[in-house]
Motif scaffolding. Structure first.
Motif, PDB file in Angstrom:
ATOM      1  N   GLY A  67      35.216  60.863  32.344  1.00 56.38           N
ATOM      2  CA  GLY A  67      35.268  60.871  31.075  1.00 56.38           C
ATOM      3  C   GLY A  67      35.071  59.433  30.158  1.00 56.38           C
ATOM      4  O   GLY A  67      34.907  59.065  29.338  1.00 56.38           O
ATOM      5  N   GLY A  68      34.414  58.422  31.491  1.00 54.13           N
ATOM      6  CA  GLY A  68      34.013  57.277  30.972  1.00 54.13           C
ATOM      7  C   GLY A  68      34.938  56.159  31.274  1.00 54.13           C
ATOM      8  O   GLY A  68      34.650  54.812  31.168  1.00 54.13           O
ATOM      9  N   THR A  69      36.185  56.397  31.931  1.00 49.24           N
ATOM     10  CA  THR A  69      37.272  55.755  32.112  1.00 49.24           C
ATOM     11  C   THR A  69      36.680  54.578  33.166  1.00 49.24           C
ATOM     12  O   THR A  69      35.980  55.311  34.298  1.00 49.24           O
ATOM     13  CB  THR A  69      38.609  56.097  32.678  1.00 49.24           C
ATOM     14  OG1 THR A  69      38.966  56.741  31.625  1.00 49.24           O
ATOM     15  CG2 THR A  69      39.258  55.052  33.122  1.00 49.24           C
ATOM     16  N   VAL A  70      36.585  53.529  33.495  1.00 52.35           N
ATOM     17  CA  VAL A  70      36.145  52.402  34.138  1.00 52.35           C
ATOM     18  C   VAL A  70      37.149  51.489  34.853  1.00 52.35           C
ATOM     19  O   VAL A  70      38.017  50.958  34.236  1.00 52.35           O
ATOM     20  CB  VAL A  70      35.059  51.385  33.568  1.00 52.35           C
ATOM     21  CG1 VAL A  70      34.533  50.560  34.829  1.00 52.35           C
ATOM     22  CG2 VAL A  70      33.754  52.179  33.065  1.00 52.35           C
ATOM     23  N   PHE A  71      37.162  51.425  36.351  1.00 53.47           N
ATOM     24  CA  PHE A  71      38.199  50.623  37.047  1.00 53.47           C
ATOM     25  C   PHE A  71      37.371  49.531  37.568  1.00 53.47           C
ATOM     26  O   PHE A  71      36.251  49.816  38.245  1.00 53.47           O
ATOM     27  CB  PHE A  71      38.780  51.497  38.105  1.00 53.47           C
ATOM     28  CG  PHE A  71      39.611  52.564  37.522  1.00 53.47           C
ATOM     29  CD1 PHE A  71      40.734  52.582  36.924  1.00 53.47           C
ATOM     30  CD2 PHE A  71      38.964  54.045  37.472  1.00 53.47           C
ATOM     31  CE1 PHE A  71      41.459  53.319  36.616  1.00 53.47           C
ATOM     32  CE2 PHE A  71      39.606  55.017  37.043  1.00 53.47           C
ATOM     33  CZ  PHE A  71      41.055  54.797  36.571  1.00 53.47           C
ATOM     34  N   SER A  72      37.570  48.385  37.477  1.00 52.94           N
ATOM     35  CA  SER A  72      36.985  47.271  37.920  1.00 52.94           C
ATOM     36  C   SER A  72      37.881  46.559  38.929  1.00 52.94           C
ATOM     37  O   SER A  72      38.794  45.968  38.527  1.00 52.94           O
ATOM     38  CB  SER A  72      36.715  46.361  36.775  1.00 52.94           C
ATOM     39  OG  SER A  72      35.813  46.773  35.972  1.00 52.94           O
ATOM     40  N   GLY A  73      37.240  46.356  40.162  1.00 54.64           N
ATOM     41  CA  GLY A  73      37.840  45.558  41.215  1.00 54.64           C
ATOM     42  C   GLY A  73      38.850  46.558  42.219  1.00 54.64           C
ATOM     43  O   GLY A  73      39.212  47.619  41.624  1.00 54.64           O
ATOM     44  N   HIS A  74      39.063  46.108  43.245  1.00 50.16           N
ATOM     45  CA  HIS A  74      39.939  46.758  44.273  1.00 50.16           C
ATOM     46  C   HIS A  74      41.230  47.223  43.704  1.00 50.16           C
ATOM     47  O   HIS A  74      41.647  48.294  43.691  1.00 50.16           O
ATOM     48  CB  HIS A  74      40.147  45.817  45.714  1.00 50.16           C
ATOM     49  CG  HIS A  74      40.958  46.452  46.482  1.00 50.16           C
ATOM     50  ND1 HIS A  74      42.049  46.732  46.566  1.00 50.16           N
ATOM     51  CD2 HIS A  74      40.289  47.334  48.013  1.00 50.16           C
ATOM     52  CE1 HIS A  74      42.469  47.392  47.837  1.00 50.16           C
ATOM     53  NE2 HIS A  74      41.393  47.614  48.428  1.00 50.16           N
ATOM     54  N   ASP A  75      41.988  46.150  43.256  1.00 51.94           N
ATOM     55  CA  ASP A  75      43.352  46.422  42.903  1.00 51.94           C
ATOM     56  C   ASP A  75      43.624  47.458  41.827  1.00 51.94           C
ATOM     57  O   ASP A  75      44.298  48.343  41.751  1.00 51.94           O
ATOM     58  CB  ASP A  75      44.036  45.006  42.621  1.00 51.94           C
ATOM     59  CG  ASP A  75      44.120  44.171  43.627  1.00 51.94           C
ATOM     60  OD1 ASP A  75      44.090  44.515  44.752  1.00 51.94           O
ATOM     61  OD2 ASP A  75      44.362  43.039  43.394  1.00 51.94           O
ATOM     62  N   GLU A  76      42.416  47.272  40.769  1.00 49.84           N
ATOM     63  CA  GLU A  76      42.491  48.396  39.528  1.00 49.84           C
ATOM     64  C   GLU A  76      42.217  49.782  40.014  1.00 49.84           C
ATOM     65  O   GLU A  76      43.116  50.564  39.896  1.00 49.84           O
ATOM     66  CB  GLU A  76      41.471  47.973  38.414  1.00 49.84           C
ATOM     67  CG  GLU A  76      41.755  48.380  37.250  1.00 49.84           C
ATOM     68  CD  GLU A  76      40.903  47.915  35.953  1.00 49.84           C
ATOM     69  OE1 GLU A  76      39.931  48.777  35.565  1.00 49.84           O
ATOM     70  OE2 GLU A  76      41.073  46.683  35.872  1.00 49.84           O
ATOM     71  N   LEU A  77      41.193  49.801  40.913  1.00 47.14           N
ATOM     72  CA  LEU A  77      40.835  51.244  41.487  1.00 47.14           C
ATOM     73  C   LEU A  77      42.072  51.659  42.531  1.00 47.14           C
ATOM     74  O   LEU A  77      42.525  52.841  42.329  1.00 47.14           O
ATOM     75  CB  LEU A  77      39.620  51.145  42.085  1.00 47.14           C
ATOM     76  CG  LEU A  77      38.932  52.691  42.448  1.00 47.14           C
ATOM     77  CD1 LEU A  77      39.008  53.704  41.422  1.00 47.14           C
ATOM     78  CD2 LEU A  77      37.691  52.573  43.202  1.00 47.14           C
ATOM     79  N   ALA A  78      42.373  50.847  43.063  1.00 46.79           N
ATOM     80  CA  ALA A  78      43.358  51.165  44.032  1.00 46.79           C
ATOM     81  C   ALA A  78      44.708  51.738  43.506  1.00 46.79           C
ATOM     82  O   ALA A  78      45.512  52.483  43.858  1.00 46.79           O
ATOM     83  CB  ALA A  78      43.904  49.959  45.092  1.00 46.79           C
ATOM     84  N   ALA A  79      45.146  50.996  42.277  1.00 50.58           N
ATOM     85  CA  ALA A  79      46.217  51.598  41.420  1.00 50.58           C
ATOM     86  C   ALA A  79      46.112  52.909  41.211  1.00 50.58           C
ATOM     87  O   ALA A  79      47.058  53.880  41.045  1.00 50.58           O
ATOM     88  CB  ALA A  79      46.623  50.630  40.396  1.00 50.58           C
ATOM     89  N   PHE A  80      44.935  53.399  40.382  1.00 51.36           N
ATOM     90  CA  PHE A  80      44.581  54.546  40.121  1.00 51.36           C
ATOM     91  C   PHE A  80      44.610  55.644  41.267  1.00 51.36           C
ATOM     92  O   PHE A  80      45.333  56.541  41.045  1.00 51.36           O
ATOM     93  CB  PHE A  80      43.220  54.635  39.436  1.00 51.36           C
ATOM     94  CG  PHE A  80      42.766  56.332  39.321  1.00 51.36           C
ATOM     95  CD1 PHE A  80      43.348  56.824  38.283  1.00 51.36           C
ATOM     96  CD2 PHE A  80      41.818  56.680  40.204  1.00 51.36           C
ATOM     97  CE1 PHE A  80      42.676  58.208  38.083  1.00 51.36           C
ATOM     98  CE2 PHE A  80      41.417  57.788  39.935  1.00 51.36           C
ATOM     99  CZ  PHE A  80      41.943  58.801  39.109  1.00 51.36           C
TER     100      PHE A  80
END
Length: 156
Positions: A73-86
């Motif tokens: 859907g276009g949601t972007v996660f930037s960096g390790h911590d942000e993607l890891a939380a998802f």
């Protein structure tokens, strides 16, 4: 789902060893030196296994500090911590399944790329979505890390 992951794994092994395999795609690129190629394939297998087992800790250990993740859907996660939380939230759910069929593999001893056709499903909700998942890898200090994880919806 484990059958699909196994098929992808067999294709990766076939590409590295040069063994014939129906699962290996003809568009696979030149093989890197055997040692780093085996390490790359092991990292990809860890990516698949940790997804299948919903092992958030194991999965996020594969993420580069500067990783970018993009959902369909276009949601972007930037960096390790942000993607890891998802990933922690996503893997905590048990209402989904996902398949992976390897369609492309390209690696040198510095970087690699794999492309999977994937079906994400929430069976109880009657929902499924076909995706192409492109994962770009970089090798740092002898470790393969995910630099980008792009999920694109395939529409009929």
């Amino acid at each position: 789902m484990r059958t699909r992951i196994l098929a992808a794994g067999l294709a990766l092994v076939a590409v590295v060893t040069g063994a014939p395999a129906a699962a290996a795609h003809p568009a696979t690129a030149p093989r890197p030196a055997a040692g780093c190629g085996r390490q790359f394939d092991a990292a990809v297998q860890t990516y698949l296994r940790t997804t299948d087992e919903r092992d958030a800790r194991g999965f996020t250990a594969l993420l580069h500090r500067d990783v970018t993740g993009v959902l369909p859907g276009g949601t972007v996660f930037s960096g390790h911590d942000e993607l890891a939380a998802f990933i922690d939230r996503f893997f905590a759910r048990t209402d989904w399944t996902q398949t992976f069929d390897l369609t492309r593999r390209n690696a040198t001893c510095e970087r690699g790329y794999v492309l999977f056709e994937s079906v994400y499903a929430e069976p109880a909700a009657g929902y499924s979505q076909t995706l192409m998942i492109g994962v770009t890898w970089v090798r740092e200090h002898g470790r393969w890390l995910v630099l980008a994880d792009q999920n694109t919806e395939v529409t009929p």
